[in-house]
Write an enzyme that holds these catalytic residues in place. Structure first.
Site, PDB file in Angstrom:
ATOM      1  N   ARG A 128       0.820  -1.198   0.000  1.00 42.48           N
ATOM      2  CA  ARG A 128       0.000   0.000   0.000  1.00 42.48           C
ATOM      3  C   ARG A 128       0.861   1.258   0.000  1.00 42.48           C
ATOM      4  O   ARG A 128       2.038   1.213   0.357  1.00 42.48           O
ATOM      5  CB  ARG A 128      -0.932   0.026   1.214  1.00 42.48           C
ATOM      6  N   LEU A 129       0.245   2.341  -0.426  1.00 42.15           N
ATOM      7  CA  LEU A 129       0.815   3.676  -0.280  1.00 42.15           C
ATOM      8  C   LEU A 129      -0.213   4.517   0.464  1.00 42.15           C
ATOM      9  O   LEU A 129      -1.423   4.413   0.193  1.00 42.15           O
ATOM     10  CB  LEU A 129       1.103   4.312  -1.651  1.00 42.15           C
ATOM     11  N   ASP A 130       0.253   5.357   1.385  1.00 41.29           N
ATOM     12  CA  ASP A 130      -0.663   6.201   2.149  1.00 41.29           C
ATOM     13  C   ASP A 130      -1.449   7.123   1.223  1.00 41.29           C
ATOM     14  O   ASP A 130      -1.032   7.424   0.104  1.00 41.29           O
ATOM     15  CB  ASP A 130       0.105   7.036   3.175  1.00 41.29           C
ATOM     16  N   TYR A 131      -2.567   7.594   1.729  1.00 40.54           N
ATOM     17  CA  TYR A 131      -3.491   8.439   0.964  1.00 40.54           C
ATOM     18  C   TYR A 131      -2.780   9.627   0.317  1.00 40.54           C
ATOM     19  O   TYR A 131      -3.005   9.935  -0.861  1.00 40.54           O
ATOM     20  CB  TYR A 131      -4.594   8.927   1.915  1.00 40.54           C
ATOM     21  N   THR A 178       0.500   9.920  -0.197  1.00 43.48           N
ATOM     22  CA  THR A 178       1.775   9.543  -0.790  1.00 43.48           C
ATOM     23  C   THR A 178       1.534   9.089  -2.225  1.00 43.48           C
ATOM     24  O   THR A 178       0.606   8.326  -2.490  1.00 43.48           O
ATOM     25  CB  THR A 178       2.449   8.407   0.005  1.00 43.48           C
TER      26      THR A 178
END
Length: 267
Positions: A116-119, A121
């Site tokens: 995942r990648l943060d919102y 990022t």
């Protein structure tokens, strides 16, 4: 179980658990498949299914995830996406926020994000329906390296970068050693190239906050041996055979190294 075909011959029907079917056909990990079932997002022949152990016949039963029909997938799909800021790394959001599924919509639900990648990022995100590879590239024990460029406030001194390299305490646990290199300075802002093998929630932002240099923007430019290259935010493409080979080789090497490390432990 057997079924009589139109020609009168007997055919053996292989039934499969619904969570395994989702994992194989929708590109979910087993944990994500179980979560989708528990959340009431999966239906079997028109009825919401909460029993993750329910068996089904792939040839005649209809399975839907978030209202979209899931069919058996024979080919594996590998995609590189430059995830923009303000997009969730998931294929579904109950609150209706924009997700990566809204960008890579022509193959949904056949693929699922690897990690995942943060919102807030942006950067390189791999999507695939290859569950085995996804597990190799996301399991914490394998320590897959990710490369980021962090734009931070101020100009960190080398002593502070050394602190980050050694690891800092976040939420009661010290981060693993990483690589932090000053790349560029403009007025009161700096660009730092970061290479880490962990993926804890908002880890890089929390690390820089610890040393007094808040992250202003964060982009992932590399993952498991692949580089973001020339994809603009919101653009995606299928991986080449060479890139798929790089990912698989990287994953297998990490798996082998982990096995060696486990065997070398005393006791």
């Amino acid at each position: 179980m057997t079924r009589v075909s139109p020609a009168g011959s007997m055919k053996v029907v292989a039934k499969v658990r619904i969570n395994r079917y989702l994992a194989q056909s929708a590109g979910l990990s087993k944990r994500k498949a179980d979560e989708a079932i528990a959340e009431g997002r999966v239906s079997l022949n028109g009825r919401v299914m909460f029993d993750k152990g329910k068996h089904l016949d792939p040839e005649i039963d209809e399975v839907r995830l978030d209202g979209k029909r899931i069919t058996s997938v024979e080919e594996t799909v590998y995609i590189a996406l430059n995830k923009p800021r303000g997009v969730l790394t998931t294929m579904y959001d109950p609150r209706g926020r924009k997700t990566v599924a809204d960008i890579v919509d022509i193959v949904y639900p056949r693929v699922f994000p690897v990690g995942r990648l943060d919102y807030n990022t942006s950067g390189l995100l791999i999507l695939t329906n290859d569950g085995d590879l996804a597990n190799l590239l996301t399991h914490p024990r394998y320590g897959v390296e990710k490369t980021y460029v962090a734009k931070v406030k101020g100009i960190p001194m080398e002593s502070k970068l050394n602190v980050l390299r050694s690891g800092v305490d976040i939420d009661g646990r010290k981060t693993a050693p990483g690589k932090f290199a000053l790349s560029e300075v403009r007025k009161d802002k700096s660009w730092i190239v970061v290479k880490i093998s962990e993926g804890r929630y908002r880890q890089i932002r929390k690390m820089f906050a610890k040393v007094g240099h808040p992250v202003l923007r964060l982009t992932r430019v590399g993952f498991a041996g692949l580089a973001l290259k020339d994809l603009s935010p919101g653009e995606w493409r299928f991986l080449t055979k060479r890139e798929i080979g790089i990912l698989k080789k990287y994953g297998e090497e990490k798996k082998s190294q982990n096995r060696i490390n486990e065997q070398s432990k005393p006791g």
